[in-house]
Write an enzyme that holds these catalytic residues in place. Structure first.
Site, PDB file in Angstrom:
ATOM      1  CG  ASP A  37      -2.047   0.746   1.225  1.00 31.40           C
ATOM      2  OD1 ASP A  37      -2.729   0.827   2.233  1.00 31.40           O
ATOM      3  OD2 ASP A  37      -2.310   1.311   0.161  1.00 31.40           O
ATOM      4  CG  ASP A  41      -0.631   6.027  -0.596  1.00 31.57           C
ATOM      5  OD1 ASP A  41      -1.254   5.230   0.103  1.00 31.57           O
ATOM      6  OD2 ASP A  41      -1.110   7.039  -1.115  1.00 31.57           O
ATOM      7  CB  SER A  86      -6.763 -12.999 -12.854  1.00 29.46           C
ATOM      8  OG  SER A  86      -7.676 -12.508 -11.960  1.00 29.46           O
ATOM      9  CG  LEU A  87      -5.164 -15.835 -17.530  1.00 30.63           C
ATOM     10  CD1 LEU A  87      -4.648 -15.512 -18.918  1.00 30.63           C
ATOM     11  CD2 LEU A  87      -5.656 -17.274 -17.474  1.00 30.63           C
ATOM     12  CD  GLU A 118      -7.393 -18.122 -26.823  1.00 31.94           C
ATOM     13  OE1 GLU A 118      -7.595 -16.981 -26.353  1.00 31.94           O
ATOM     14  OE2 GLU A 118      -8.162 -19.078 -26.665  1.00 31.94           O
ATOM     15  CE  LYS A 120      -2.303 -12.141 -19.750  1.00 29.60           C
ATOM     16  NZ  LYS A 120      -2.433 -10.703 -19.627  1.00 29.60           N
ATOM     17  CG  ASP A 122      -0.867  -4.980 -22.540  1.00 30.84           C
ATOM     18  OD1 ASP A 122      -1.639  -5.172 -21.583  1.00 30.84           O
ATOM     19  OD2 ASP A 122       0.175  -4.305 -22.458  1.00 30.84           O
ATOM     20  NE  ARG A 141     -10.535  -9.536 -14.348  1.00 30.10           N
ATOM     21  CZ  ARG A 141     -10.198  -9.489 -13.069  1.00 30.10           C
ATOM     22  NH1 ARG A 141     -10.131  -8.310 -12.465  1.00 30.10           N
ATOM     23  NH2 ARG A 141      -9.953 -10.569 -12.385  1.00 30.10           N
ATOM     24  CD  GLU A 180      -7.684  -8.124 -22.978  1.00 28.56           C
ATOM     25  OE1 GLU A 180      -8.467  -8.970 -22.488  1.00 28.56           O
ATOM     26  OE2 GLU A 180      -6.801  -7.542 -22.325  1.00 28.56           O
ATOM     27  CE1 TYR A 232     -10.718 -13.586 -22.623  1.00 30.92           C
ATOM     28  CE2 TYR A 232      -9.581 -12.169 -24.190  1.00 30.92           C
ATOM     29  CZ  TYR A 232     -10.063 -12.401 -22.925  1.00 30.92           C
ATOM     30  OH  TYR A 232      -9.899 -11.460 -21.950  1.00 30.92           O
ATOM     31  CE  LYS A 325       1.569 -11.434 -18.487  1.00 29.81           C
ATOM     32  NZ  LYS A 325       1.733 -10.824 -17.177  1.00 29.81           N
ATOM     33  CB  CYS A 419      19.805  25.068  -7.655  1.00 27.28           C
ATOM     34  SG  CYS A 419      18.785  25.190  -9.122  1.00 27.28           S
ATOM     35  CB  CYS A 422      19.474  29.624  -9.487  1.00 28.16           C
ATOM     36  SG  CYS A 422      18.960  28.746  -8.001  1.00 28.16           S
ATOM     37  CB  CYS A 437      16.292  24.658  -6.341  1.00 31.17           C
ATOM     38  SG  CYS A 437      16.616  26.434  -6.470  1.00 31.17           S
ATOM     39  CB  CYS A 442      15.495  28.868  -9.164  1.00 30.67           C
ATOM     40  SG  CYS A 442      16.196  27.667 -10.296  1.00 30.67           S
TER      41      CYS A 442
HETATM   42  S1  IVH Z   1      -8.483 -15.902 -20.893  1.00 28.16           S
HETATM   43  C1  IVH Z   1      -9.247 -17.730 -17.627  1.00 28.16           C
HETATM   44  N1  IVH Z   1      -7.398 -15.219 -23.179  1.00 28.16           N
HETATM   45  O1  IVH Z   1      -5.496 -11.416 -19.682  1.00 28.16           O
HETATM   46  C2  IVH Z   1      -9.888 -16.548 -18.117  1.00 28.16           C
HETATM   47  N2  IVH Z   1      -7.316 -13.685 -21.377  1.00 28.16           N
HETATM   48  O2  IVH Z   1      -4.458 -12.133 -17.086  1.00 28.16           O
HETATM   49  C3  IVH Z   1      -8.942 -15.430 -18.307  1.00 28.16           C
HETATM   50  N3  IVH Z   1      -6.232 -11.574 -21.916  1.00 28.16           N
HETATM   51  O3  IVH Z   1      -8.316 -10.560 -17.773  1.00 28.16           O
HETATM   52  C4  IVH Z   1      -9.052 -14.836 -19.611  1.00 28.16           C
HETATM   53  N4  IVH Z   1      -5.779 -12.040 -24.004  1.00 28.16           N
HETATM   54  O4  IVH Z   1      -7.873  -9.301 -19.941  1.00 28.16           O
HETATM   55  C5  IVH Z   1      -7.655 -14.855 -21.915  1.00 28.16           C
HETATM   56  N5  IVH Z   1      -6.491 -14.717 -25.250  1.00 28.16           N
HETATM   57  C6  IVH Z   1      -6.763 -14.367 -23.996  1.00 28.16           C
HETATM   58  C7  IVH Z   1      -6.388 -13.115 -23.472  1.00 28.16           C
HETATM   59  C8  IVH Z   1      -6.677 -12.812 -22.158  1.00 28.16           C
HETATM   60  C9  IVH Z   1      -5.692 -11.128 -23.046  1.00 28.16           C
HETATM   61  C10 IVH Z   1      -6.274 -10.814 -20.654  1.00 28.16           C
HETATM   62  C11 IVH Z   1      -7.644 -10.679 -20.072  1.00 28.16           C
HETATM   63  C12 IVH Z   1      -7.575 -11.280 -18.729  1.00 28.16           C
HETATM   64  C13 IVH Z   1      -6.114 -11.229 -18.442  1.00 28.16           C
HETATM   65  C14 IVH Z   1      -5.737 -12.315 -17.485  1.00 28.16           C
END
Ligand code: IVH
Length: 723
Positions: A37, A41, A86-87, A118, A120, A122, A141, A180, A232, A325, A419, A422, A437, A442
């Site tokens: 936290d 901040d 999430s993943l 697939e 991922k 962004d 989301r 996405e 997806y 990743k 500085c 100045c 400064c 200045c």
């Molecule tokens: S599957 C299990 N497939 O990644 C369900 N997510 O880190 C999770 N994302 O919130 C989603 N491409 O915003 C899935 N081909 C893809 C994706 C994908 C991007 C994002 C998505 C999710 C995040 C999870």
């Protein structure tokens, strides 16, 4: 002072934004916060300060801008059919194998069941609700359970079908199609170029730009942004008995295609993990050629049957999918020197001048260095070989020095004692990592102070930009912000580059700015810690600049929302004769130094005091504060007997313990959002019991008479909290 916003300031701001967004992403999306936290901040405060120094950096997507009237906070909340998951991540082939092995222990079949892979994307995850094939709602989301209703905005994305095609897989009666939304790189650069040409702020990266566009209040704005979509996943209503006639993720993607939804063409099936790793290796070079940002590969176990068997960890991360990743782009180069930029508040901002080096197709010459502490921690010295990192659209940073033993090196870095602009000895406040400064005369501070004064959110002086400010300073036409109002046509016409018309336009712009009002002037004066919001609160409360300048620290702190730091800074500022002289000059020039007075609004929270702790799932601190204050509540910093509620987020620290001790109710963000009708009902009940027609407010209710500022922001949908 050679370019509008010094690149190092822009770089640092972008980096901070990235780090804050990243922290948010880790929290909201990955559910794996790596920052406390307090760290969060600190980043946030630094960004705020930087943006105050260089208002041009204050992009609408900046985390600091999610306040008050910001569109996002006024969007309706809406609950998802089931949580958006999430993943988990894997960063190496070994980790990916570990993932499979863990799964195989639960369901031996996974190793042979095949995988769907697939890109991922962004961007930002959204859920589209289709009823009988018709798009009825689109939501972000949010915290996974509750998102924001952005239906009207998503309807502007042409790729998103308003009605699904029938054919192929039967369309279920009700479902959420998830996917996405993203902004292609080409569209992103074009949009930024256009915005820059129009004098508007630019976006830090495509993801922020996409998120900002989706969370607009006005769909007309969203429509002008180049957004795209990939689908997806599908979520059926868990209360229905409906089933999709598909058995695997690949079949589902085909089904989505059949319905007319865009599905990424690079999604593929692989028989086993070796196949997945080949895909991952090949894709690493492909991804740089795509017109959108991809931060990894999502690997999903094919059969849905196994999804059920493997289940979801903590209700958040499915075991059946993970994100591979890629490592960020790194390069080695020489740190030629460490330079300093002095900002408006006098902060000395160090940055790295590098031997130009190419990273991921971009030539990098400068990198950010946060502060002296950071440089010393990394022990960076001029002449060192250093590792520079650049991730996506993000501004580069120096990660570390590469030092071989026995190699001669320069001196350890120390920020100058004087500085660089100045020559005044610098000051080091005990509680800050920054060095300042203190000389308000200045030249660097004056320059950036003027740039701040004329900026859009302050006096918004049309025609007065950084080039002209520099010119006027050089020519000795101005020395402080008030001098701007003394400029004459004659003076301008004597300068190169001014003609009758341009001089007239500038003088008109200057004259117009006199009417902006006290809040804008106060913010424009650039007093440390006095941001836009504080300036507004003070202006509305005191109504006139003399009252503010004569107010004691305590009188200022008594204003709802003004902290001691701000009050002390402003009070200190008002003790300097040179500052008062500027104010006098502004008044003599006819600049409006008053504001209509009014109090904070009253509402369902009137008389209640809230403390917020930890990172909330969807709202920023400012948004939560705004939500409370718009309803007449008060937000304070520490838990006492007088606290009505502690709003608790992730990573809550000692405040939660304190609240426990004092038996103060602790509520989640969702509960906070659902609270107004509850409190209103409670008050009505109490009133009825007492035989009164007016609801009773708690005893610490504020003064009776109030001028409601505006309609309070949205009332949260109470049904959004069923989980
Ligand atoms: S599957 C299990 N497939 O990644 C369900 N997510 O880190 C999770 N994302 O919130 C989603 N491409 O915003 C899935 N081909 C893809 C994706 C994908 C991007 C994002 C998505 C999710 C995040 C999870």
């Amino acid at each position: 002072m050679t370019s509008p916003v010094p690149p190092e300031a822009a770089a640092r701001a972008a980096e901070l934004r990235e780090q804050i967004e990243h922290a948010n992403h880790e929290y909201y999306v990955l559910d794996a916060p790596s920052r406390s936290d307090r760290e969060w901040d600190r980043l946030f405060q630094e960004l705020k300060r930087l943006e105050e120094e260089h208002p041009a950096l204050r992009t609408p997507d900046s985390p600091t801008q999610r306040v008050g009237a910001e569109p996002a906070s006024r969007l309706e909340k809406t609950a998802h059919l089931a949580p958006m998951l999430s993943l988990d991540n894997a960063f190496s082939p070994e980790e990916l194998r570990g993932w499979e092995q863990r799964n195989a222990r639960m369901a031996a079949e996974v190793a042979t069941a095949g995988y769907d892979v697939e890109p991922k994307i962004d961007g930002l995850a959204i859920a589209l609700t289709y009823e009988d094939g018709v798009l009825v709602r689109g939501a972000t989301r949010g915290n996974g359970t509750i998102g924001e209703d952005v239906t009207r905005n998503l309807r502007t994305i042409r790729e998103i079908p308003l009605r699904l095609r029938h054919g192929g897989v039967r369309v279920p009666a009700r479902m959420e199609v998830r996917g996405e939304v993203y902004m292609p790189l080409s569209g992103f650069s074009a949009m930024n170029a256009h915005r820059a040409a129009e004098g508007q702020s630019t976006f830090a990266n495509p993801r922020n730009a996409a998120a900002g566009a989706v969370r607009q209040l006005d769909p007309g704005v969203t429509a002008t942004r180049p957004l795209r979509f990939f689908a997806y996943a599908v979520q059926l209503d868990p209360r229905s008995t409906d089933r999709l006639p598909v058995q695997t993720q690949s079949e589902l993607l085909d089904g989505l295609r059949g319905w007319g939804l865009p599905v990424n063409e690079l999604a593929a099936h692989r028989d086993d993990l070796d196949g997945v790793l080949e895909y991952v290796a090949e894709f690493e070079s492909t991804r740089g050629t795509l017109d959108y940002e991809v931060d990894g590969v999502v690997v999903k176990v094919e059969p849905f049957r196994l999804h059920e068997e493997l289940g979801v960890v903590g209700g958040r991360e499915p075991r059946w999918a993970t994100a591979y990743k890629y490592a960020p782009d790194l390069a080695e180069t020489t740190l030629n020197s460490i330079e300093i930029n002095v900002g408006r508040t006098g902060a000395l901002n160090p940055f790295a001048v590098l031997e130009p080096v190419e990273i991921g197709g971009v030539v990098v010459k400068l990198a950010t260095l946060h502060n002296e502490e950071d440089i010393q921690r990394k022990d960076l010295r001029a002449g060192d070989r250093v590792i520079v990192k650049r991730a996506g659209e993000v501004i580069p940073q120096v990660v570390a020095a590469v030092v071989t033993e026995g190699q001669p090196r320069g001196e350890p870095y120390k920020l100058p004692d004087h500085c660089p602009a100045c020559g005044t000895p610098v000051e080091r406040p005990d509680d800050e990592a920054m060095v300042y400064c203190p000389n308000s005369a200045c030249p660097a501070r004056i320059y950036w102070g003027l740039v701040h004064f004329v900026t859009r959110s302050a006096m918004d002086i049309r025609g007065l930009g950084e080039e002209r400010i520099r010119l006027f300073l050089e020519q000795g036409l101005i020395r402080d912000v008030a001098d701007v109002y003394a400029l004459t046509g004659e003076q301008l016409l004597a300068l190169e580059g001014f003609k009758e018309k341009s001089a007239r336009n500038l003088l008109d712009g200057i004259a117009e700015s006199k009417e902006r009002g006290l809040a804008r002037v106060l913010f424009g004066l650039g007093v440390r810690h006095v941001g836009q919001h504080a300036a507004e609160l003070l202006a509305r409360h005191f109504g006139d600049i003399d009252r503010i300048l004569n107010a004691s620290v305590d009188e200022m702190v008594a204003v709802h929302g003004i902290g001691r730091t701000t009050a002390e800074a402003l009070h200190g500022w008002a003790q300097h004769e040179s500052n008062l002289a500027v104010v006098r000059k502004l008044r003599e020039a006819g600049v409006v130094l008053t504001e209509e007075r009014g109090e904070a609004p009253s509402g369902d929270f009137t008389g209640y005091t809230f403390v917020i702790t930890g990172t909330l799932p969807t709202l920023t601190r400012d948004e939560a504060t705004e939500f409370i204050e718009a309803r007449g509540g008060r937000v304070t910093g520490s838990v006492t007997k007088k606290t009505s509620f502690l709003v608790v987020g992730e990573d809550a620290g000692s405040k939660a313990a304190k609240a426990q001790e004092l038996s103060i109710p602790q509520i989640s963000e969702a509960e906070l959002l659902a609270l107004p009708p509850v409190l209103a009902a409670k008050a009505a009940e109490a009133a009825a019991a007492a035989g009164l027609s007016e609801p009773v407010k708690p005893k610490r209710a504020k003064k009776a008479k109030r001028v409601p500022a505006e309609e309070p922001a949205e009332a949260a949908a109470p049904d959004a909290t069923e989980s």
